[in-house]
Structures are given as structure tokens and as C-alpha cells.
Design a protein around this motif. Sequence first.
Motif, PDB file in Angstrom:
ATOM      1  N   LYS A   7       3.774  -5.015   9.242  1.00  0.00           N
ATOM      2  CA  LYS A   7       4.378  -5.461   7.991  1.00  0.00           C
ATOM      3  C   LYS A   7       5.524  -4.519   7.638  1.00  0.00           C
ATOM      4  N   PHE A   8       6.550  -5.080   7.020  1.00  0.00           N
ATOM      5  CA  PHE A   8       7.705  -4.309   6.584  1.00  0.00           C
ATOM      6  C   PHE A   8       7.262  -3.105   5.747  1.00  0.00           C
ATOM      7  N   GLU A   9       6.291  -3.329   4.861  1.00  0.00           N
ATOM      8  CA  GLU A   9       5.848  -2.292   3.925  1.00  0.00           C
ATOM      9  C   GLU A   9       5.101  -1.151   4.617  1.00  0.00           C
TER      10      GLU A   9
ATOM     11  N   TYR B  45       6.042   0.853   6.725  1.00  0.00           N
ATOM     12  CA  TYR B  45       6.893   1.993   7.083  1.00  0.00           C
ATOM     13  C   TYR B  45       7.224   2.865   5.875  1.00  0.00           C
TER      14      TYR B  45
ATOM     15  N   ARG C 238      20.471  -4.766   1.358  1.00  0.00           N
ATOM     16  CA  ARG C 238      19.473  -4.510   2.386  1.00  0.00           C
ATOM     17  C   ARG C 238      18.993  -3.064   2.349  1.00  0.00           C
TER      18      ARG C 238
ATOM     19  N   ARG D 216      16.550  -2.625  -0.392  1.00  0.00           N
ATOM     20  CA  ARG D 216      15.241  -3.161   0.016  1.00  0.00           C
ATOM     21  C   ARG D 216      14.461  -2.117   0.824  1.00  0.00           C
ATOM     22  N   LEU D 217      15.149  -1.416   1.732  1.00  0.00           N
ATOM     23  CA  LEU D 217      14.491  -0.370   2.509  1.00  0.00           C
ATOM     24  C   LEU D 217      13.995   0.755   1.600  1.00  0.00           C
TER      25      LEU D 217
ATOM     26  N   ALA E 242      10.975  -0.072  -0.434  1.00  0.00           N
ATOM     27  CA  ALA E 242       9.755  -0.068   0.382  1.00  0.00           C
ATOM     28  C   ALA E 242       9.322   1.361   0.733  1.00  0.00           C
TER      29      ALA E 242
ATOM     30  N   HIS F 175      13.907  -6.363  13.888  1.00  0.00           N
ATOM     31  CA  HIS F 175      13.715  -7.202  12.697  1.00  0.00           C
ATOM     32  C   HIS F 175      13.496  -6.413  11.408  1.00  0.00           C
ATOM     33  N   LEU F 176      13.647  -5.078  11.450  1.00  0.00           N
ATOM     34  CA  LEU F 176      13.496  -4.314  10.206  1.00  0.00           C
ATOM     35  C   LEU F 176      14.573  -4.694   9.200  1.00  0.00           C
TER      36      LEU F 176
ATOM     37  N   SER G 135      14.158 -10.636   3.663  1.00  0.00           N
ATOM     38  CA  SER G 135      12.760 -10.970   3.369  1.00  0.00           C
ATOM     39  C   SER G 135      12.512 -12.466   3.463  1.00  0.00           C
TER      40      SER G 135
ATOM     41  N   VAL H 275       8.011  -6.988  11.477  1.00  0.00           N
ATOM     42  CA  VAL H 275       8.744  -5.984  12.253  1.00  0.00           C
ATOM     43  C   VAL H 275       8.031  -5.818  13.600  1.00  0.00           C
TER      44      VAL H 275
END
Length: 382
Positions: free
Chosen positions: A22-24, A26, A71, A74-75, A78, A194-195, A199, A205
Motif C-alpha cells: 500500500k502507498f501508505e 512507506y 504529487r 501527497r508523498l 503519507a 507506481h509510487l 491516487s 506500489v
Amino acid sequence: MGIKGLTKLLADNAPASMKENKFESYFGRKIAVDASMSIYQFLIVVGRSGAEMLTNEAGEVTSHLQGMFSRTIRLLEAGMKPVYVFDGKPPEMKNQELKKRLSKRAEAQEGLSEAIEADNKEDIEKFSKRTVKVTKQHNDDCKKLLRLMGVPVVEAPSEAEAQCAALCKAGKVYAVASEDMDSLTFGAPKFLRHLMDPSSKKVPVMEFDIAKILEGLDLTMDQFIDLCILSGCDYCDNIRGIGGLTALKLIRQHGSIETILENLSKERYQIPEDWPYQEARQLFKEPLVSTDDEELNLKWSPPDEEGLITFLVNENGFSSDRVTRAIEKIKAAKNKSSQGRLESFFKPTANPSVPIKRKETPGNDAKGANKKTKASGGKKKK
């Protein structure tokens, strides 16, 4: 281009080297991001309609700024700590590949002109994307934006992917984020695809582990580099008729390109004349990268609020309210990320990641990016 067919080859022959996260997941991780790849994606999709693009009052394209701004936030939200790495001078061995790309853009420009004349909207959309090129101005704009956001920027002496891999090998970042698989050929211990997807695409990812790749393929790092050269890379032509699977079989059987060439049927396969595979191998093994600790002292700092408003609102037509709200998000995100990852305080728990299926995840062509972005009030440019 990266390495032809490498994702599928790994999915079929070393599936344990790939996992979906999952994106989260990281949160707290430092990630080296291939900046040029991200900028290219933004120019293709952000605010684009046919051949029209977002611009400021001066008619300058702002799609890259809008994409990079949203973007990166967004990183940060997270809990990640991105560092963007920009390309330097490409190695001479890449000239042939660059000429091919230039030729393809020229062909696309001709196709675009014909499509506009015929008012063929579908072809206009298709060919206009193929004419996109990341320029020095795009890079300079994004470097300025990121520094104002308090996000570190690294200017590589040559290939960004090689510099990203060097940062990862030195332990300065957890992983490399790009869509070009050659980061692995440069030896990046961990690699993420895909990082940087929006969304809205809802794509997990994909994380690759180089140690597990070598174990799964039963190859040394030197043999893996030879496999990538045989499969097709940016630095030299490959042998026509030899794809990834055949290359893997040959490397396992013979151990190196030299021994393969000694045993390869000259009637069946035509080896390129003066094939510079040894030079390509050397570029992957010992690329030109910066190792200066002072230069690579990565620091994430508070945003320059006044500078961001001047650059984005006054100079590039972004909405003042939205930029102000975005700045608050950046400040809140940086306070949040300072907590660090839980595993630095407690024993690690089982990894919740999902093993990748033996099937290639569709490549990121960035088509699913949000076209109705909210950071800028820019105009469209034809």
C-alpha cells in the motif's frame, strides 16, 4: 526505455523478488525519485486536452509545476521523505538512443500536424503526447519549486537512475522510485514502481528487491547486468531474436556474454557490428555518480511560504487560496513525518505486503492521472 520486458521476466522467474504494498506503508521512508520520469508524466497528462496544455499568463506551460506540487504534497502527507534526483549529462553511449527518440518525436510532430489539419481528435491526442520532451526549463522550474517546498534536490553528474541507485546503496534512502527498470541494473537494493501514480488509479506500489532477484534467477550481479544488456537497454542494440527469456537461458548456460558469443549460432543470430556490450556493462557497474557527502547531505526543511506564493501565484497563475492551503498541508505533513516509523521504537511486525502474482502489472503510462487538477488556474496552450 529502461530494460525491455524485465518486469514480466521477473514475475515469471523470480516472483518472490516482487511484492505489492500500500502507498501508505512507506510512512517515514526516505525515497529517491527519478525527477525527469515524473516531469514527463506530468507534461503528458496534467491539464492536457488534445494538444492544449496548462499555461500561465505569459503562455509558459505549467503542467509540470502543478503535477510536481500536488504529487509531492501527497508523498509528504503519507509521511514519506522524497528526494528528487535530476539527470545530468547523458553518457555518450546513450546518443544512439537519444537520436531514436528525437526521430520518433519528429515523426509524431508530422502526424500531429496532419491530425490537426484533418481535425482528428483521437490522433491529435495520441500524437501530441508523443511530441513531449522534458526541457532544461522544465527541470529548472521543478528544482526551484521543490527547494521552496523544503524538499531536497540532487543534481546527478550523469544518469539520474544511477545516482538514485548510489543513494540507496549508500543507505541514504530506503528505495528508488521510477518507472525505468534499469535502476535495478545499476544495483539499487530496493526499487519502487507506481509510487508516483495518482491516487485515482488505485494501483498498489510494486516493490522489487535486488537480492531476491539474484536469488530467484540464480545469477550473480554481473550476470544480471549481462542479462539486461542482452534483453535490451539504452546503451547499445541487442541481438535480434534474443528476448528476456532466451537471454536468461543463455546466461544460465554460459555465464557471460563473452561465452555466449563464442557458442551462439552465427547463422541464426546476427550480432551487431562492433557491439559495445563491454562499455555498456562498465556503465552499469561503475556509472558516473556523486559520492560527495556534503553535496548529498539530504535535508528536509520547512517550506518557504513567501517564496512559494511569489513563484506559484504571482509568476505562474496558481490560485492563492489553494497554494495557501497547500502550504499548511506541507507544514502539517512535515511535523507528522518527524515521528518516524513505528519500527524504530518497537519490534517489526509481519510485513503486510502482498506477494506479486505471476503476471506483469500493467506499465504506468500515466493515463489515469487527474486531468482536473486544483493547484493552478492556468490557461490552456495549443
